[in-house]
Scaffold this motif. Structure first.
Motif, PDB file in Angstrom:
ATOM      1  N   SER A   1     -49.611  56.590 124.586  1.00 34.78           N
ATOM      2  CA  SER A   1     -48.870  57.967 124.061  1.00 34.78           C
ATOM      3  C   SER A   1     -48.432  58.481 125.380  1.00 34.78           C
ATOM      4  O   SER A   1     -49.070  58.481 126.378  1.00 34.78           O
ATOM      5  CB  SER A   1     -49.833  58.820 123.289  1.00 34.78           C
ATOM      6  N   ASP A   2     -47.374  59.509 125.159  1.00 32.46           N
ATOM      7  CA  ASP A   2     -46.783  59.976 126.319  1.00 32.46           C
ATOM      8  C   ASP A   2     -47.614  61.553 126.123  1.00 32.46           C
ATOM      9  O   ASP A   2     -47.705  62.016 125.106  1.00 32.46           O
ATOM     10  CB  ASP A   2     -45.312  60.275 126.059  1.00 32.46           C
TER      11      ASP A   2
ATOM     12  N   ARG B   1     -43.281  65.534 116.983  1.00 32.59           N
ATOM     13  CA  ARG B   1     -44.202  64.578 117.167  1.00 32.59           C
ATOM     14  C   ARG B   1     -45.238  64.858 117.968  1.00 32.59           C
ATOM     15  O   ARG B   1     -45.885  63.892 118.460  1.00 32.59           O
ATOM     16  CB  ARG B   1     -43.337  63.358 117.309  1.00 32.59           C
ATOM     17  N   ALA B   2     -45.727  66.345 118.064  1.00 29.95           N
ATOM     18  CA  ALA B   2     -46.560  66.351 119.177  1.00 29.95           C
ATOM     19  C   ALA B   2     -47.890  66.962 118.709  1.00 29.95           C
ATOM     20  O   ALA B   2     -47.987  67.382 117.360  1.00 29.95           O
ATOM     21  CB  ALA B   2     -46.052  67.420 120.226  1.00 29.95           C
TER      22      ALA B   2
ATOM     23  N   ILE C   1     -50.757  67.934 125.612  1.00 31.17           N
ATOM     24  CA  ILE C   1     -50.035  67.736 124.622  1.00 31.17           C
ATOM     25  C   ILE C   1     -49.922  66.071 124.459  1.00 31.17           C
ATOM     26  O   ILE C   1     -49.562  65.599 125.724  1.00 31.17           O
ATOM     27  CB  ILE C   1     -48.577  68.408 124.698  1.00 31.17           C
ATOM     28  N   VAL C   2     -49.910  65.498 123.180  1.00 32.20           N
ATOM     29  CA  VAL C   2     -49.707  63.899 123.068  1.00 32.20           C
ATOM     30  C   VAL C   2     -48.494  63.956 122.120  1.00 32.20           C
ATOM     31  O   VAL C   2     -48.558  64.664 121.105  1.00 32.20           O
ATOM     32  CB  VAL C   2     -51.055  63.468 122.365  1.00 32.20           C
ATOM     33  N   LEU C   3     -47.497  63.125 122.836  1.00 30.72           N
ATOM     34  CA  LEU C   3     -46.320  62.856 121.925  1.00 30.72           C
ATOM     35  C   LEU C   3     -46.572  61.611 121.212  1.00 30.72           C
ATOM     36  O   LEU C   3     -46.686  60.562 121.696  1.00 30.72           O
ATOM     37  CB  LEU C   3     -45.172  62.883 122.715  1.00 30.72           C
ATOM     38  N   HIS C   4     -46.332  61.490 119.784  1.00 34.54           N
ATOM     39  CA  HIS C   4     -46.573  60.325 119.080  1.00 34.54           C
ATOM     40  C   HIS C   4     -45.124  59.741 118.657  1.00 34.54           C
ATOM     41  O   HIS C   4     -44.122  60.375 118.982  1.00 34.54           O
ATOM     42  CB  HIS C   4     -47.338  60.662 117.756  1.00 34.54           C
TER      43      HIS C   4
ATOM     44  N   ARG D   1     -32.865  65.305 125.050  1.00 40.04           N
ATOM     45  CA  ARG D   1     -33.343  65.717 126.143  1.00 40.04           C
ATOM     46  C   ARG D   1     -32.406  66.436 126.768  1.00 40.04           C
ATOM     47  O   ARG D   1     -31.214  66.235 126.640  1.00 40.04           O
ATOM     48  CB  ARG D   1     -33.509  64.327 127.188  1.00 40.04           C
ATOM     49  N   PRO D   2     -32.687  67.583 127.633  1.00 41.77           N
ATOM     50  CA  PRO D   2     -34.138  67.896 127.866  1.00 41.77           C
ATOM     51  C   PRO D   2     -34.958  68.259 126.719  1.00 41.77           C
ATOM     52  O   PRO D   2     -34.425  68.642 125.747  1.00 41.77           O
ATOM     53  CB  PRO D   2     -34.133  68.965 128.817  1.00 41.77           C
ATOM     54  N   ASP D   3     -36.487  68.028 127.036  1.00 41.23           N
ATOM     55  CA  ASP D   3     -37.225  68.406 125.758  1.00 41.23           C
ATOM     56  C   ASP D   3     -38.477  69.001 126.448  1.00 41.23           C
ATOM     57  O   ASP D   3     -38.454  69.556 127.551  1.00 41.23           O
ATOM     58  CB  ASP D   3     -37.610  67.153 124.879  1.00 41.23           C
ATOM     59  N   ILE D   4     -39.596  69.330 125.750  1.00 39.31           N
ATOM     60  CA  ILE D   4     -40.793  70.113 126.260  1.00 39.31           C
ATOM     61  C   ILE D   4     -41.464  69.275 127.534  1.00 39.31           C
ATOM     62  O   ILE D   4     -42.000  69.959 128.502  1.00 39.31           O
ATOM     63  CB  ILE D   4     -41.744  70.184 125.186  1.00 39.31           C
TER      64      ILE D   4
END
Length: 512
Positions: free
Chosen positions: A61-62, A118-119, A129-132, A227-230
């Protein structure tokens, strides 16, 4: 923890949209949610679900570091489970045909495009924060008469979110019964619930416009992930030099008596009330237009007029004599930053900043307006700084509450060109979303914004343990009364003259 099979909290986090439709109850068409099998899953076992946070991140995960503001809000949300704190809700009406499958597919397209949807949060070690990769859009539809609206809204807020599971936004549809006379016209009330630690109100409006585009396109969105995003915002924030901001806020808070109080604590016992309450009032369209015209004539806005009156009400309630400082928080969009297309970036950029001003009864009201306007412009360069950072720079103890009240004037992007026309071409008319008002960490939050009729709507969300319901109503009533009077004041009107308008009314008491 989330419950498997829960329509508002699907337990498997798969990549297919989740749809639940509830028919009317055959015996009690007006029965509230949770009183029959069709509604029971809305809140398992009928009790509010506490705010939970399951830890861990899927392999590969990112992960994104928390911003200072998110760090503070996340810890506060975890520390107050079951209160609905930071669970925000928007409500609006959809008139015209509504295809549930198309509606859900459109939201799924938005989820697929927007990483923030998706976070989730992980607290193993340093919170992050985990991006799924895949998250199912959560949509529930109730037939007309299946649920009691007010109870549904409250139960949905108290059900909270598992902050460790992705998908911290859900949508509930409630069909309205046809009018008793005339041809039937399809109408649906929509409730959108999200968690403020990831999304602010501006973000939700951006996402809603993306949803409309997808719905008009049959449930699809062209292009890939935004993009851009969080991730980009977090990198931008980490690269900022906080030195100038530290100097500004250290100077701005020098000499103000801590804390920047809402009111001097009143005598006597606590209110005896619990939870949070809401008081509402409004200026009609004609009154609101008079206020806007008057404010513009003084190089100010209706938000600036509201700030001036709030400062005067706080000064009056503090029982001060002569010039004295008052302080309150103001919400800013956080998007006036040199980051590409920040105005279209969904995330938590909206911020609360402390505003302190010297109030003098002998001062002319237009001068107070000008000082607040100039202060707002000065603060604009540092609206990305969190209240937690400002607290530390002020030299005040971390456990001392810096603010007791916050003004939130609706900060929302305009509807994209052509969207309303395109919706109307499909016989769809949607109203402006209105905020329900969620409990926050302050004794009172005053929400203000233009409503669909052009009026100015005010909602005070208050801690009933500090401010009783009748006191909150009095405070809001005094504010509305003064807003109506402002357009009829002369340029030489003083703060003392405004105070005199309320001389026959006592300041609402606040319990310390």
């Amino acid at each position: 923890m989330t419950k498997a099979g829960h329509p508002c909290h699907p337990g498997d986090g798969g990549d297919e949209p989740f749809i639940t439709q509830h028919p009317p109850h055959p015996e009690r068409p007006d029965s509230p949610a949770g009183e029959h099998p069709g509604d029971g899953p809305l809140l398992p076992d009928g009790t509010p679900e506490c705010t939970t946070l399951s830890a861990g991140a899927p392999e590969g995960s990112d992960c994104v570091p928390l911003t200072p503001q998110q760090h503070s809000l996340l810890l506060d949300a975890i520390a107050h489970p079951g209160t609905g704190r930071y669970v925000e809700q928007l409500v609006w009406r959809w008139q015209g045909p509504l295809d549930t499958l198309r509606f859900t597919a459109a939201w799924q397209a938005v989820f697929d495009r927007e990483s923030v949807l998706r976070a989730a949060f992980d607290v193993l070690g340093e919170p992050r924060i985990v991006l799924h990769e895949h998250v199912r859009a959560q949509v529930v539809r109730h037939a007309a008469g299946a649920v009691a609206w007010d109870e549904l809204v409250e139960r949905d807020r108290l059900s909270g979110f598992d902050l460790g599971s992705p998908g911290l936004l859900r949508i509930t549809l409630v069909d309205e019964p046809p009018a008793p006379a005339g041809p039937p016209a399809a109408a649906t009330r929509i409730l959108l619930t999200h968690h403020h630690v990831l999304l602010d109100g501006w973000s939700v409006v951006v996402l809603l416009q993306e949803f409309y585009r997808a719905y008009l396109a049959g449930g699809e969105l062209p292009g890939g992930e935004r993009r851009p995003d969080i991730r980009d915002y977090t990198r931008w924030l980490a690269a900022q030099d906080t030195g100038p901001a530290r100097g500004f806020w250290s100077r701005a808070l020098t000499g103000t008596a801590p804390p920047l109080t809402l009111m001097r604590p009143g005598p006597g016992p606590v209110t005896g009330q619990r939870g949070h309450g809401r008081a509402a009032a409004r200026l009609d369209a004609a009154e609101a237009e008079l206020l806007r015209t008057w404010a513009a004539g003084h190089a100010a806005t209706e938000a600036g007029a509201l700030q001036a009156l709030w400062a005067i009400l706080l000064y009056r309630a503090s029982d001060a004599r002569g010039p004295a400082p008052v302080g309150f928080g103001v919400a800013v969009s956080g998007r006036g930053i040199p980051l590409e297309v920040a105005e279209r970036l969904p995330g938590l950029l909206m911020n609360v900043l402390p505003m302190t001003i010297q109030v003098d009864p002998a001062q002319h009201l237009p001068l107070l307006l000008a000082q607040l306007r100039d202060l707002t412009l000065d603060m604009a360069a540092y609206e990305w700084v969190s209240l937690e950072q400002i607290q530390a720079w002020s030299g005040r103890p971390a456990d001392e509450q810096l603010l007791d009240s916050v003004l939130v004037f609706a900060h929302c992007p305009r509807m994209a060109d052509g969207l309303e026309t395109a919706l109307a071409a499909q016989d769809i008319c949607v109203s402006l979303p209105g905020a329900v008002g969620s409990p926050a960490a302050y004794p009172v939050v005053l929400l203000a914004g233009r409503d669909a009729d052009g009026g100015l709507a005010l909602t005070a969300v208050h801690d009933r343990g500090r401010i009783a319901d009748d006191a909150a109503g009095q405070l809001l009533g005094q504010c509305i009364r003064l807003l109506r009077q402002l357009p009829h004041t002369a340029d030489d009107t003083t703060v003392g003259d405004i105070l005199h308008l309320l001389c026959e009314q006592d300041p609402p008491p606040v319990t310390g």
